[in-house]
Design a protein around this motif. Structure first.
Motif, short mmCIF file in Angstrom:
data_model
loop_
_atom_site.label_atom_id
_atom_site.label_comp_id
_atom_site.label_asym_id
_atom_site.label_seq_id
_atom_site.Cartn_x
_atom_site.Cartn_y
_atom_site.Cartn_z
N ALA A 612 39.59 125.32 24.43
CA ALA A 612 40.35 125.37 25.56
C ALA A 612 41.67 125.69 25.39
CB ALA A 612 40.04 124.08 26.46
N LEU A 613 42.37 126.69 25.78
CA LEU A 613 43.57 126.82 25.48
C LEU A 613 44.70 127.39 26.84
CD1 LEU A 613 42.84 129.21 22.45
CD2 LEU A 613 43.76 126.98 21.99
N GLY A 614 44.22 126.65 27.95
CA GLY A 614 44.72 127.27 29.18
C GLY A 614 46.07 126.80 29.53
N ASP A 615 46.54 125.64 28.79
CA ASP A 615 47.81 125.08 29.14
C ASP A 615 48.61 124.80 27.86
OD1 ASP A 615 47.61 122.47 28.11
OD2 ASP A 615 46.35 122.44 29.94
N ALA A 616 50.07 124.78 27.96
CA ALA A 616 50.92 124.89 26.79
C ALA A 616 50.58 123.55 25.87
CB ALA A 616 52.27 124.68 27.22
N GLY A 617 50.22 122.35 26.56
CA GLY A 617 49.78 121.24 25.51
C GLY A 617 48.62 121.44 24.81
N ARG A 618 47.39 122.08 25.36
CA ARG A 618 46.23 122.33 24.54
C ARG A 618 46.62 123.43 23.55
NH1 ARG A 618 41.48 122.14 29.07
NH2 ARG A 618 43.20 123.40 30.30
N ALA A 619 47.32 124.32 23.98
CA ALA A 619 47.64 125.57 22.95
C ALA A 619 48.29 125.02 21.79
CB ALA A 619 48.29 126.59 23.62
N GLN A 620 49.39 124.10 22.24
CA GLN A 620 50.03 123.77 21.06
C GLN A 620 49.44 122.66 20.09
OE1 GLN A 620 53.44 124.46 20.27
NE2 GLN A 620 52.83 123.46 18.25
N ALA A 621 48.40 121.84 20.75
CA ALA A 621 47.64 120.92 19.97
C ALA A 621 46.72 121.66 19.12
CB ALA A 621 46.93 119.92 20.83
N TRP A 622 45.91 122.83 19.50
CA TRP A 622 45.30 123.66 18.79
C TRP A 622 45.95 124.15 17.69
CZ3 TRP A 622 44.81 128.63 17.54
CH2 TRP A 622 43.61 129.19 16.87
N PHE A 623 46.92 124.87 17.82
CA PHE A 623 47.78 125.34 16.87
C PHE A 623 48.22 124.30 15.70
CE2 PHE A 623 49.57 129.63 18.41
CZ PHE A 623 49.30 130.20 17.21
N THR A 624 48.44 123.33 16.08
CA THR A 624 48.89 122.24 14.93
C THR A 624 47.58 121.86 14.29
OG1 THR A 624 50.78 121.34 16.80
CG2 THR A 624 49.99 119.88 14.79
N ARG A 625 46.61 121.61 14.99
CA ARG A 625 45.55 121.04 14.19
C ARG A 625 44.90 122.21 13.40
NH1 ARG A 625 43.11 119.82 18.65
NH2 ARG A 625 41.93 121.75 18.90
N GLU A 626 44.96 123.51 13.79
CA GLU A 626 44.33 124.49 12.92
C GLU A 626 45.40 125.09 11.89
OE1 GLU A 626 40.89 125.81 13.06
OE2 GLU A 626 40.92 123.71 13.81
N GLN A 627 46.53 124.77 11.89
CA GLN A 627 47.60 125.64 11.01
C GLN A 627 47.06 125.80 9.77
OE1 GLN A 627 51.85 124.94 11.65
NE2 GLN A 627 51.58 124.22 9.60
N ASP A 628 46.64 124.65 9.02
CA ASP A 628 46.24 124.81 7.57
C ASP A 628 45.10 125.80 7.48
OD1 ASP A 628 48.18 123.15 6.83
OD2 ASP A 628 46.86 121.28 6.59
N ALA A 629 44.08 125.81 8.22
CA ALA A 629 43.09 126.61 8.36
C ALA A 629 43.42 128.00 8.55
CB ALA A 629 41.85 126.22 9.31
N LEU A 630 44.46 128.23 9.54
CA LEU A 630 44.96 129.69 9.90
C LEU A 630 45.76 130.26 8.67
CD1 LEU A 630 45.92 128.82 13.43
CD2 LEU A 630 44.18 130.45 12.65
N LEU A 631 46.64 129.30 7.93
CA LEU A 631 47.20 129.81 6.82
C LEU A 631 46.25 130.31 5.52
CD1 LEU A 631 50.22 127.26 6.63
CD2 LEU A 631 50.53 129.80 6.93
N ALA A 632 45.25 129.60 5.47
CA ALA A 632 44.33 129.67 4.43
C ALA A 632 43.33 131.08 4.92
CB ALA A 632 43.23 128.55 4.42
N ALA A 633 43.22 131.33 6.22
CA ALA A 633 42.70 132.65 6.57
C ALA A 633 43.32 133.61 6.42
CB ALA A 633 42.36 132.49 8.14
N VAL A 634 44.66 133.71 6.26
CA VAL A 634 45.51 134.75 5.91
C VAL A 634 45.19 135.30 4.47
CG1 VAL A 634 47.71 135.61 5.81
CG2 VAL A 634 47.28 134.54 7.93
N THR A 635 45.22 133.83 3.63
CA THR A 635 45.07 134.26 2.23
C THR A 635 43.66 134.85 1.91
OG1 THR A 635 46.54 131.98 1.91
CG2 THR A 635 44.96 132.93 0.03
#
Length: 966
Positions: A612-635
């Protein structure tokens, strides 16, 4: 508070409970006064009624609260029913109901209390119904009729009670009365509710009419088995206790606490669960020997072989036969069937104090017949998976050991001298063994058997992940074989999922990412993750997140390599994951950065379920929580040659990294993206990547690298006819030239950028360029023009959803107003800017506004605020903030401190700003740092030297003396 014993209840909650919607003005005071009065009246009240945070908490044992004791007895009865101990369950429920002395919470009012009282009364009636059902099932009937009549009279519409009364009457030979009861309740239901009795009661009525044999009471119970006396010498079949057992102090303390706590009915069951090799049996055996004095009638152990390869788990009947023989019971006295053995086992243990260690249990069904039914015995249980349907057990989960415990185990098994000679290698060895006790023991056993090997040499061998599991093997023991036992116990679907999930590059996996990897739905992914969690092949750091230990991941990947030799399955799974991450980051960026230009990626959207990414709060929380995984995904994408994912994922990630001030990661992604775009030969993606790299270099203070990236990006954009990127590149070139002190050249680039942006109709981009122009003019000392540019930027960013841009424009306007001496206007602009700050705001920009606010306050003669805005600004730039912002903030606060008479503090701030500015070639702040040092310096020659250097820089940039910051 007794209704929620152990929980902190805020004063507001207590006020609501006491007065509902119309509390008096003094309600909070009255609550606190009442609590103080209770403390005085209750013996030891200060230790019972605690003040914590915003409210109060009652701290009592279950045995001190009749409601808690009631719940504990009901749970005990439920466990007895699950094990077919119906008579015992009925007696326990009788004891639970005997705790009632009248209506619960009698005499108290208020909707909250009334709702709680209603809920508790409903629980009591449900227990009454269960109690009566058990007794009817045990053959009682006539003796139940008085209680049933009373309950039915109190609750005339409760059909279950009425049905039980009808059945008791019928079994007592009073068929006419039973039928009469049905007539009464039918008439009442029609009058009161306008409905007929339910189908269950109707079927009972019809059965009574035709005297159905199914309604007859049960046959009399079989005679109880005769217990056999225990041998004179208490039996002990426990395995040997490891002499070098080390660590697990916390788990041992908890195990002993659970084993020795008082007040429970029935046997104590303390269970250990954990992955293979975590040391469950060793801990249970060590605890068992410590508890021997508490259980003088014997200590028994049986290995149930729940995870032995090529073998079936020991059945309950076989286990009971072994246990009964261990108690000295002759074989001819042991029944042939499991039910008979269970009855003899439980009869023999009655009134005894035995400790029973059930090792390597695989399921609850095989355990239940082995459990005693009376108090006095202790059951210790070990299992790789938590047996959630085993009621009454207190579970303790064993993870890997802590680094301290691992170090102690290595020293104990290898010798302190050898470890002291290589402390760093010993710590690395423990880390490479994942702090798993079995792996540590195997590693140290290999070192003991190879005295010429050093710890460093074995650590070097273990660094190779492809060989690590092979190295952790010694004789019949190996980490791989231990993990394989858990793996082989899985069904085929779970095995496949286990292998595929090991491809996830990050530390933690959430359900959405797992579903994308597996190509399944969310519920299916969660089910398989929970199955893996149950057998400790994954761990759960927090709800919704799962992760692998390194050794387990290596094991899973080794299985994948063997099962997927051509790599097709792995390639498909990885691309599903990367596609999911790209689609999710696109959706999150659309919410967080609505002005961002959409660019084609050349990749179809993922069909996986998105969070659920429908509002800024949830989108920001998701980005923050997933950031390490996303960086690893680029690698991961880079490693697998999936360059389009490298570029497109990086583009989405850099927005987040920039906002969070993670600038080194921003720069690294920018360079990786540029390299990937060049490998693809895709000029459009190259232009975007160069543009982002330029922004990263600006924030990192690497201006020359940024200039080169911006020039290359502009040329690529011009070649493509991409006026958007060309405009952005011109703005970036203007920004870098401004920072380098090349003001006339910077102005040319920035004016060209704004012209392009007006032509394109992109007001948000034009606003960004206008704020850069305002900053340029302010540095140049052309404050009227700076003010005009900032005011235009404020007008362009007046729409919703652009708080960060409005904040920046207002701060730039305040700088221009302060330069003109319009401090009241500057203060109003800054107040408006500070009102826009939220959790997503760039900390460097916030620090700049706070520092300028403190400076303006001082010019207006206002007292220093509490907390001091200048100190807040310095704290914000102390870490994770662009060095550009830090240099500028330190210069502003340095001038402020000098005016406040704090010359030493001013010198320190300007000196640090000078070091930063020189390293970046940030010329205007280098000049202001030198000027500040000259003003704050006590030694005349040093002041003159700083002044001369500052004047040379100001002259080179064309900043008149009367137009500089004061």
């Amino acid at each position: 508070m007794l209704l929620e014993a152990g929980k902190v209840l805020p004063v507001s909650r207590l006020v609501e409970a006491a007065w509902d919607e119309d509390p008096p003005a003094t309600a909070s005071h009255q609550v606190r006064k009442a609590v103080a009065d209770l403390r005085r009246r209750i013996p030891g009240g200060a230790d019972v009624l605690l003040t914590e945070g915003p409210g109060y908490r009652i701290l009592i044992d279950e045995s001190q609260n009749d409601l808690s004791e009631f719940g504990m007895l009901v749970r005990t009865a439920k466990a007895a029913v699950a094990e077919s101990r119906l008579s015992e369950a009925a007696e326990v429920l009788r004891a639970a109901l005997a705790l009632w002395r009248g209506p619960v919470l009698s005499g108290l009012g208020g909707p909250v209390i009334e709702a709680a009282a209603t809920s508790i009364e409903e629980r009591r009636l449900a227990v009454w119904e269960e109690h009566l059902a058990l007794r009817l099932g045990l053959g009682e009937s006539g003796e139940l009729i008085p209680d049933l009549r009373e309950l039915a009279a109190q609750h005339p519409l409760r059909e279950t009670l009425r049905g039980q009364l009808m059945l008791a009457l019928y079994r007592s030979g009073r068929q006419a009365e039973a039928l009469e009861e049905y007539g009464k309740v039918r008439e009442l239901l029609v009058e009161e509710l306008g409905v007929d009795p339910g189908p269950q009661l109707t079927r009972l009525y019809e059965g009574i009419l035709r005297e159905s044999p199914e309604l007859a009471g049960p046959e009399p119970a079989a005679p109880a088995p005769v217990p056999v006396p225990l041998p004179a010498e208490p039996p002990c079949t426990l395995p040997y206790d490891l002499a070098d057992f080390t660590g697990r102090e916390v788990e041992m303390a908890e195990l002993l606490r659970c084993a020795t706590q008082k007040g429970e009915q029935g046997p104590k069951i303390v269970a250990l669960d954990g992955m293979g090799g975590s040391g469950k049996t060793s801990l249970a055996v060590r605890a068992a020997y410590q508890l021997v004095p508490e259980y003088p009638d014997g200590q028994l152990h049986i290995d149930l072989r729940g995870y032995t390869p090529g073998d079936q788990p020991v059945s309950a009947g076989t286990a009971l036969d072994s246990l009964l023989r261990a108690l000295g019971i002759p074989g001819d006295r042991i029944p042939d069937d499991t039910a008979g053995r269970t009855a003899l086992w439980r009869a023999t243990l009655g009134g005894k104090r035995l400790l029973i260690l059930l090792d390597n249990a695989a399921d609850a069904a095989g355990i239940r017949p082995l459990l005693p039914t009376t108090s006095g015995c202790l059951v210790l249980l070990t299992s790789r998976g938590r047996l959630v349907d085993l009621d009454g057990a207190q579970w303790i989960s064993l993870g890997v050991m802590s680094p301290r415990e691992s170090a102690a185990l290595v020293a104990e098994t290898l010798g302190t001298e050898r470890v002291a000679a290589e402390p760093e290698a010993a710590a690395e060895l423990a880390r490479l063994c994942d702090h798993l006790p079995l792996a540590l023991r195997i590693a140290t056993a290999r070192l003991r058997n190879r005295p010429r090997w050093t710890l460093q040499y074995l650590a070097e061998r273990l660094r190779d992940e492809t060989r690590r599991l092979d190295e952790l093997s010694s004789g019949a023991r190996s980490v791989s074989a231990t993990l394989r036992l858990s793996y082989q116990a899985l069904d085929e679907e779970s095995r496949t999922a286990f292998r595929i999930l090991s491809l996830h590059p990050g530390g933690d996996i959430n359900v959405h990412a797992a579903a994308a990897l597996l190509g399944s739905g969310l519920w299916d992914a969660e089910d398989v993750l929970e199955r893996l969690l149950d057998v400790h092949l994954v761990q759960q750091p927090e709800i919704g997140l799962y992760s692998f230990h390194d050794l387990v991941r290596s094991f899973a990947q080794s299985l994948f390599d063997a099962a997927d030799q051509n790599g097709d399955e792995a390639a498909a799974a990885v691309e599903r994951l990367l596609c999911y991450y790209l689609t999710a980051t696109e959706a999150a960026c659309d919410v967080l950065y609505p002005g961002r230009r959409h660019r084609p990626t050349g990749i179809e959207k993922s069909t996986a379920d998105l969070p659920a990414l429908g509002d800024a709060g949830r989108a920001q929380a998701w980005f923050t929580r997933e950031q390490d995984a996303l960086l690893a995904a680029v690698t991961l994408a880079e490693r697998r040659g999936l360059d389009r994912y490298v570029v497109c994922l990086s583009r989405n990630l850099v927005f987040q990294l920039s906002a969070r001030g993670q600038l080194e990661e921003f720069g690294s992604l920018g360079r990786a993206s540029v390299a990937a775009a060049k490998r693809l030969g895709d000029l459009a993606l190259l232009g975007v990547s160069l543009s982002n790299l330029g922004v990263a270099c600006w924030r990192l203070g690497r201006f020359e690298e940024g200039l080169e990236a911006a020039r290359e990006g502009r040329d690529v954009a011009a070649q493509l006819g991409d006026r958007h990127t060309e405009a952005h590149s011109e703005a970036t070139l203007g920004q870098f030239n401004s920072l380098l002190g090349n003001f006339p050249e910077a102005l040319v680039h920035l004016e060209r950028a704004t012209a392009y942006e007006r032509e394109l109709g992109t007001p948000w981009s034009e606003c960004d360029s206008l704020t850069l122009i305002s900053t340029l003019y302010e540095q140049w000392g052309r404050h009227e023009e700076a003010k005009a540019a900032a005011q235009r930027a404020v007008e362009l960013q007046s729409g919703p959803g652009l708080l960060e841009e409005q904040f920046t424009a207002l701060t730039d306007l305040a700088f221009a107003q302060a330069g003109l001496g319009e401090y009241e206007e500057a203060a109003r602009s800054l107040e408006q800017a500070r009102g826009l700050v939220d959790d997503r705001a760039d900390q460097g920009n916030v620090a700049l506004a706070l520092a300028l606010s403190a400076d303006v306050d001082q010019h207006l003669g206002r007292p220093v605020r509490s907390p001091d805005l200048a100190e807040q600004a310095l704290e914000l730039v102390a870490s994770h903030v662009s060095p550009l912002r830090r240099a500028k903030v330190e210069n502003i606060v340095g001038r402020l401190r000098r005016r406040q008479g704090e010359r030493r503090a001013a010198r320190e701030l300007h000196a640090d700003a000078l070091e930063l500015a020189v390293a970046m070639s940030y010329r205007i702040e280098e000049a202001y740092a030198l000027s500040g040092l000259a003003d704050a310096e006590d030694e005349a020659r040093a002041a003159a030297r700083h002044r001369a250097a500052a004047e040379e820089l100001f002259a080179r940039m064309g900043v008149p003396e009367d137009r500089r910051r004061r």
